[in-house]
Structures are given as structure tokens and as C-alpha cells.
Enzyme design. Structure first.
Site, PDB file in Angstrom:
ATOM      1  CG  ASP A  31     -29.121  21.310  29.884  1.00  0.00           C
ATOM      2  OD1 ASP A  31     -29.703  20.479  30.583  1.00  0.00           O
ATOM      3  OD2 ASP A  31     -29.173  21.330  28.630  1.00  0.00           O
ATOM      4  CG  ASN A  48     -28.002   9.778  25.287  1.00  0.00           C
ATOM      5  OD1 ASN A  48     -26.844   9.399  25.445  1.00  0.00           O
ATOM      6  ND2 ASN A  48     -28.708  10.347  26.253  1.00  0.00           N
ATOM      7  CG  HIS A  72     -28.522   5.531  26.064  1.00  0.00           C
ATOM      8  ND1 HIS A  72     -29.096   6.646  26.631  1.00  0.00           N
ATOM      9  CD2 HIS A  72     -29.470   4.984  25.256  1.00  0.00           C
ATOM     10  CE1 HIS A  72     -30.344   6.767  26.203  1.00  0.00           C
ATOM     11  NE2 HIS A  72     -30.596   5.768  25.355  1.00  0.00           N
ATOM     12  CG  ASP A 103     -23.990   6.736  30.182  1.00  0.00           C
ATOM     13  OD1 ASP A 103     -24.871   7.617  30.256  1.00  0.00           O
ATOM     14  OD2 ASP A 103     -24.210   5.519  30.363  1.00  0.00           O
ATOM     15  CD  GLU A 121     -29.836  16.649  29.509  1.00  0.00           C
ATOM     16  OE1 GLU A 121     -30.637  17.167  28.731  1.00  0.00           O
ATOM     17  OE2 GLU A 121     -30.044  15.577  30.108  1.00  0.00           O
TER      18      GLU A 121
END
Length: 343
Positions: free
Chosen positions: A202, A210, A215, A219, A246
Site C-alpha cells: 500500500d 492527491n 489526481h 495516478d 493504492e
């Protein structure tokens, strides 16, 4: 029912009843094929073999029936041409076999017509041309049908591949879990006594990335992290799955806890030392936490389901997060749920 035509043509003779018996034998083969298909309704090979068997038996019996009904030769030949086309279409990906059967049966039928000598020359030529036409049309139909089958198979595989892939990272998605991939790996480990490990990872403080950088940058961090996982996993052996958000899951067949722990630590270090461009000359760095769960080779009490393995990895992952993140913890998993952890 067609046996009635034998009796109507030849009368109630031994020959007529022998032809009826031959037709019944073909029908029994067809019933046996139906029974096989009913018993294995999901088996494509059984369906194909049963159908091919009926066609071959029927094609072998048909000339015998025609021999004793020369007056109906024109009708019989039309039926024979239809059977030929069915042979070409139904024999899957075996065109050379279908051609051998079709051409061989046609030559046998033509020789029978010559031996009988009951047809005029013009009728004989017309019937031979019909045999040639039946083979030609069968060849064309087989070619188009097989091309359509291959194209459909290719499209199905591509659609399946698209459906099983996460569009952002290119990793497998959770549909592979629902499809039984992970249960199959655990069953294989049970069968062969091999080791099996999973890594649940993770990205730390991903929401902060973010919120701070947007974002699009988040990404890109996901894409680069996924690329790192795939590059360090074994191609065609390990599976990298986007488990959610994630979180990523790496399935490592034939890998003991020490090997999986070492791989997770190498990924952790490589990701911590990497950075992602955030535009305007700035870069974003992040860390990740890893939980490892493993079933050793020849384990006397392996877990019964893959969920137990993932659950153990999840516990180790959150233990790392509680300890400050950017770390690796691993555990041995048993059927009773007991864990032997290592940091």
C-alpha cells in the site's frame, strides 16, 4: 421413418428389412452421441467427437442404402451432397481429414454409379458434377466457418484480457480473484507441496499526494509504482493485481517467506528512492508499506482458502502502518490461523 421408403421401394423383403436395420443402427449411434453430450453438456470436445462420429457412420451407411435404390439416385445424391458439406463444416480445424473423408466418399459414390451403369451418360455427368460441387461448397463453407471461429476466439481472448486488466496501471484487477486464479495457485501448492507467498502493499499517505498535487499526479504515482512491481516480479510466473485504490497484491508461486520478504524490501527501497514529476520542475516522492504471508513447502497444515493468506498479509501490512510505515513484515500461515511473524 426413412426405412418406410425402403419397404415401399423394395417391398417386405430381407434386403428391405436389412436396410431398415442399417438405418436403425445409424440412429442408435446418434442416440449414443446425444447421451454423451447430455452427460457432458459443458464439454466441447465430447460434443464435437460425438457429432463427427455420427457423420462418419452415416456417411459410411448411406452408399449402401443408395445401392439398393437406383431409381431414387438423384434424390439420394442431393442428400449425399448435404452430408458432405456437413462433414466439411463440423470437423473443427481438421480440414485435411474432412477433405480426405469427403473426396474419398465422393470417389466411392462415383465408382458405385459406374458399376451400377443404370444412369445415362448425361445424368451420370450431372451427378458427378454435383458431387464436385458439394465438395467445393463444403470447402468454401469450412474455410469461412473456421476463420470465423478463430476470429471469435481471438476476440474473446482480447475481451477477457481487457476485462481482467486495470485500465490505469495495466495490472490484473480483482476479477482474477473471482475467477479462481488464487485458489488455483493454493491448490497447486497443496498438490505439489511447493511454497506459496503473497505480498500486499500500500502506498503511504496516498490521499495526501492527491490532495496536494492533484489526481493526475496521484495516478502517475500509481502507474510508476505498478510498473516497478511488474518489473521486479517474474514474468509469466508471478501475478501483480491492483487490489483496490493504492493497494496491490503480488502472488509468488514457489516462493518461501524469506524470498518474498527480500523481494518486498527491494521494492520498498527502490520506490522510496524514486520520484515522480509533478510538473513545473517539481517532483513527488513516496514510500510504501508491505505485508507478506507465506505457506512453506511441504507445510503439514496449509490454509484451506486463499482468503486466509490474504487476511494474514493484510494483518502484517497494518502492523507496518502502525509502526510508522515504509517497512516490511511477514508471517507463516497455518490452517488454524496461527502466525509466526518476522519483521
Amino acid at each position: 421413418m426413412f426405412g418406410l421408403t425402403d419397404i415401399a421401394t423394395l417391398g417386405s423383403t430381407v434386403t428391405a428389412w436389412a436396410l431398415v436395420a442399417l438405418r436403425v443402427a445409424v440412429a442408435l449411434v446418434a442416440l449414443g452421441a446425444c447421451a454423451a453430450i447430455s452427460r457432458y453438456p459443458d464439454s466441447v470436445p465430447v460434443s464435437i467427437r460425438a457429432t463427427c462420429c455420427v457423420l462418419v457412420v452415416g456417411l459410411g451407411a448411406f452408399p449402401v442404402l443408395c445401392w439398393y435404390q437406383p431409381d431414387a439416385m438423384a434424390w439420394n445424391l442431393m442428400s449425399f451432397a448435404l452430408i458432405l458439406m456437413a462433414v466439411y463444416v463440423i470437423f473443427p480445424n481438421r480440414f485435411i481429414y474432412a477433405a480426405a473423408i469427403g473426396v474419398g466418399a465422393s470417389m466411392g459414390f462415383g465408382i458405385m454409379l459406374l458399376i451400377q451403369g443404370s444412369l445415362r451418360t448425361d445424368d451420370l455427368v450431372a451427378l458427378v458434377l454435383m458431387l464436385i460441387l458439394g465438395n467445393a461448397l463444403g470447402t468454401i463453407a469450412a474455410r469461412r466457418f473456421h476463420l470465423a471461429q478463430r476470429e471469435q476466439f481471438r476476440s474473446t481472448i482480447l475481451l477477457q484480457e481487457v476485462a481482467d486488466r486495470d485500465p490505469l496501471t495495466g495490472c490484473h484487477n480483482r476479477r482474477v480473484l473471482q475467477g479462481g486464479l488464487l485458489d488455483a495457485e493454493l491448490a497447486r501448492a497443496h498438490r505439489y507441496g511447493s511454497a506459496l507467498s503473497v505480498i500486499l502493499c500500500d502506498i503511504d499517505h496516498f490521499k495526501r499526494i492527491n490532495d496536494t498535487h492533484g489526481h493526475a499526479v496521484g495516478d502517475q504515482v500509481l502507474v510508476e509504482f505498478a510498473g516497478l512491481l511488474r518489473s521486479m516480479a517474474r514474468a509469466a510466473v508471478d501475478s501483480v493485481i491492483r487490489y483496490g485504490g493504492e493497494e496491490f497484491l503480488i502472488v509468488l508461486p514457489q516462493t518461501e517467506l524469506a524470498g518474498a520478504h527480500a523481494l518486498a524490501d527491494r521494492i520498498r527501497e527502490a520506490f522510496a528512492n524514486a520520484s515522480t514529476s509533478a510538473g513545473g520542475g517539481s517532483f513527488v516522492s513516496a514510500t510504501a508499506s508491505f505485508g507478506v504471508a507465506s505457506v512453506p513447502a511441504q507445510h503439514p497444515h496449509p490454509p484451506a482458502t486463499f482468503e486466509a493468506l490474504i487476511s494474514a498479509a493484510d494483518e502484517q501490512l497494518y502492523a507496518v502502518k502502525r509502526d510508522g510505515r515504509n517497512g516490511v513484515r511477514g508471517a507463516i500461515v497455518t490452517a488454524t490461523g496461527q502466525l509466526r511473524s518476522c519483521a
